[in-house]
Design a protein around this motif. Structure first.
Motif, PDB file in Angstrom:
ATOM      1  N   ARG A 124       0.858  -1.191   0.000  1.00  0.00           N
ATOM      2  CA  ARG A 124       0.000   0.000   0.000  1.00  0.00           C
ATOM      3  C   ARG A 124       0.886   1.230   0.000  1.00  0.00           C
ATOM      4  N   LEU A 125       0.689   2.115  -0.970  1.00  0.00           N
ATOM      5  CA  LEU A 125       1.508   3.309  -1.088  1.00  0.00           C
ATOM      6  C   LEU A 125       0.788   4.572  -0.633  1.00  0.00           C
ATOM      7  N   ALA A 126      -0.536   4.542  -0.590  1.00  0.00           N
ATOM      8  CA  ALA A 126      -1.297   5.745  -0.251  1.00  0.00           C
ATOM      9  C   ALA A 126      -2.605   5.356   0.433  1.00  0.00           C
ATOM     10  N   GLU A 127      -3.306   6.355   0.901  1.00  0.00           N
ATOM     11  CA  GLU A 127      -4.635   6.194   1.498  1.00  0.00           C
ATOM     12  C   GLU A 127      -4.649   5.228   2.678  1.00  0.00           C
ATOM     13  N   ALA A 128      -3.626   5.245   3.481  1.00  0.00           N
ATOM     14  CA  ALA A 128      -3.535   4.333   4.627  1.00  0.00           C
ATOM     15  C   ALA A 128      -4.322   4.826   5.833  1.00  0.00           C
ATOM     16  N   ASP A 129      -4.979   5.973   5.738  1.00  0.00           N
ATOM     17  CA  ASP A 129      -5.691   6.533   6.875  1.00  0.00           C
ATOM     18  C   ASP A 129      -7.183   6.183   6.884  1.00  0.00           C
ATOM     19  N   ARG A 130      -7.621   5.289   6.021  1.00  0.00           N
ATOM     20  CA  ARG A 130      -9.026   4.873   6.007  1.00  0.00           C
ATOM     21  C   ARG A 130      -9.311   3.928   7.182  1.00  0.00           C
ATOM     22  N   PRO A 131     -10.564   3.824   7.608  1.00  0.00           N
ATOM     23  CA  PRO A 131     -10.908   2.929   8.723  1.00  0.00           C
ATOM     24  C   PRO A 131     -10.616   1.462   8.387  1.00  0.00           C
ATOM     25  N   THR A 132     -10.246   0.697   9.415  1.00  0.00           N
ATOM     26  CA  THR A 132      -9.967  -0.725   9.251  1.00  0.00           C
ATOM     27  C   THR A 132     -11.263  -1.528   9.232  1.00  0.00           C
ATOM     28  N   VAL A 133     -11.302  -2.515   8.371  1.00  0.00           N
ATOM     29  CA  VAL A 133     -12.419  -3.456   8.246  1.00  0.00           C
ATOM     30  C   VAL A 133     -11.817  -4.851   8.374  1.00  0.00           C
ATOM     31  N   THR A 134     -12.479  -5.730   9.118  1.00  0.00           N
ATOM     32  CA  THR A 134     -11.976  -7.092   9.258  1.00  0.00           C
ATOM     33  C   THR A 134     -12.923  -8.057   8.559  1.00  0.00           C
ATOM     34  N   ILE A 135     -12.350  -8.856   7.655  1.00  0.00           N
ATOM     35  CA  ILE A 135     -13.100  -9.933   7.015  1.00  0.00           C
ATOM     36  C   ILE A 135     -12.482 -11.248   7.485  1.00  0.00           C
ATOM     37  N   THR A 136     -13.153 -12.345   7.208  1.00  0.00           N
ATOM     38  CA  THR A 136     -12.627 -13.659   7.569  1.00  0.00           C
ATOM     39  C   THR A 136     -12.382 -14.448   6.295  1.00  0.00           C
ATOM     40  N   VAL A 137     -11.175 -14.983   6.158  1.00  0.00           N
ATOM     41  CA  VAL A 137     -10.807 -15.779   4.986  1.00  0.00           C
ATOM     42  C   VAL A 137     -10.274 -17.117   5.482  1.00  0.00           C
ATOM     43  N   ASP A 138     -10.917 -18.189   5.072  1.00  0.00           N
ATOM     44  CA  ASP A 138     -10.520 -19.537   5.501  1.00  0.00           C
ATOM     45  C   ASP A 138     -10.440 -19.638   7.027  1.00  0.00           C
ATOM     46  N   MET A 192      -6.619  -9.317   0.272  1.00  0.00           N
ATOM     47  CA  MET A 192      -5.982 -10.627   0.344  1.00  0.00           C
ATOM     48  C   MET A 192      -4.555 -10.594  -0.191  1.00  0.00           C
ATOM     49  N   MET A 193      -4.310  -9.846  -1.239  1.00  0.00           N
ATOM     50  CA  MET A 193      -2.951  -9.764  -1.771  1.00  0.00           C
ATOM     51  C   MET A 193      -2.024  -9.026  -0.809  1.00  0.00           C
ATOM     52  N   LEU A 194      -2.552  -8.030  -0.099  1.00  0.00           N
ATOM     53  CA  LEU A 194      -1.731  -7.293   0.860  1.00  0.00           C
ATOM     54  C   LEU A 194      -1.390  -8.127   2.088  1.00  0.00           C
ATOM     55  N   THR A 195      -2.277  -9.026   2.475  1.00  0.00           N
ATOM     56  CA  THR A 195      -2.065  -9.757   3.729  1.00  0.00           C
ATOM     57  C   THR A 195      -1.637 -11.205   3.531  1.00  0.00           C
TER      58      THR A 195
END
Length: 102
Positions: A7-21, A37-40
């Motif tokens: 991530r290069l920009a816009e890092a100040d947006r609110p966090t959202v948690t999803i569940t994967v597997d 998913m690609m970031l994490t």
């Protein structure tokens, strides 16, 4: 596998948690499922033929290589679906049904 997206920009947006597997994946509001998913995780899903990690292909909704699934078996196109708090996904088709319920 380490993440290859950064991530290069816009890092100040609110966090959202999803569940994967079954595991939590943090994203930022406005991210697509593919971005989160690609970031994490460093990959998007597992291949239907060789079970190798896949990352999507075109990243814009044309190739249909970014399908992930809800627990009920509904396919979701990760490149054009926005994350939402509580969203639950799997990287493998339920019961191996690759073409199930578009």
């Amino acid at each position: 596998m380490s993440a290859r997206f950064v991530r290069l920009a816009e890092a100040d947006r609110p966090t959202v948690t999803i569940t994967v597997d079954g595991a939590p994946v943090d994203a930022l509001a406005g991210d697509t499922v593919l971005t989160a998913m690609m970031l994490t995780k460093g990959f998007l899903r597992y291949g239907e033929f060789d079970d190798a990690p896949r990352a999507g292909f075109c990243l814009m909704g044309a190739c249909q290589d970014c399908w992930v699934w809800t627990p009920s078996g509904t396919k979701v196109r990760a490149c054009s679906t926005l994350v939402a708090e509580g969203l639950t996904l799997t990287t493998r088709a339920p019961d191996g049904l690759w073409l199930a319920r578009a």
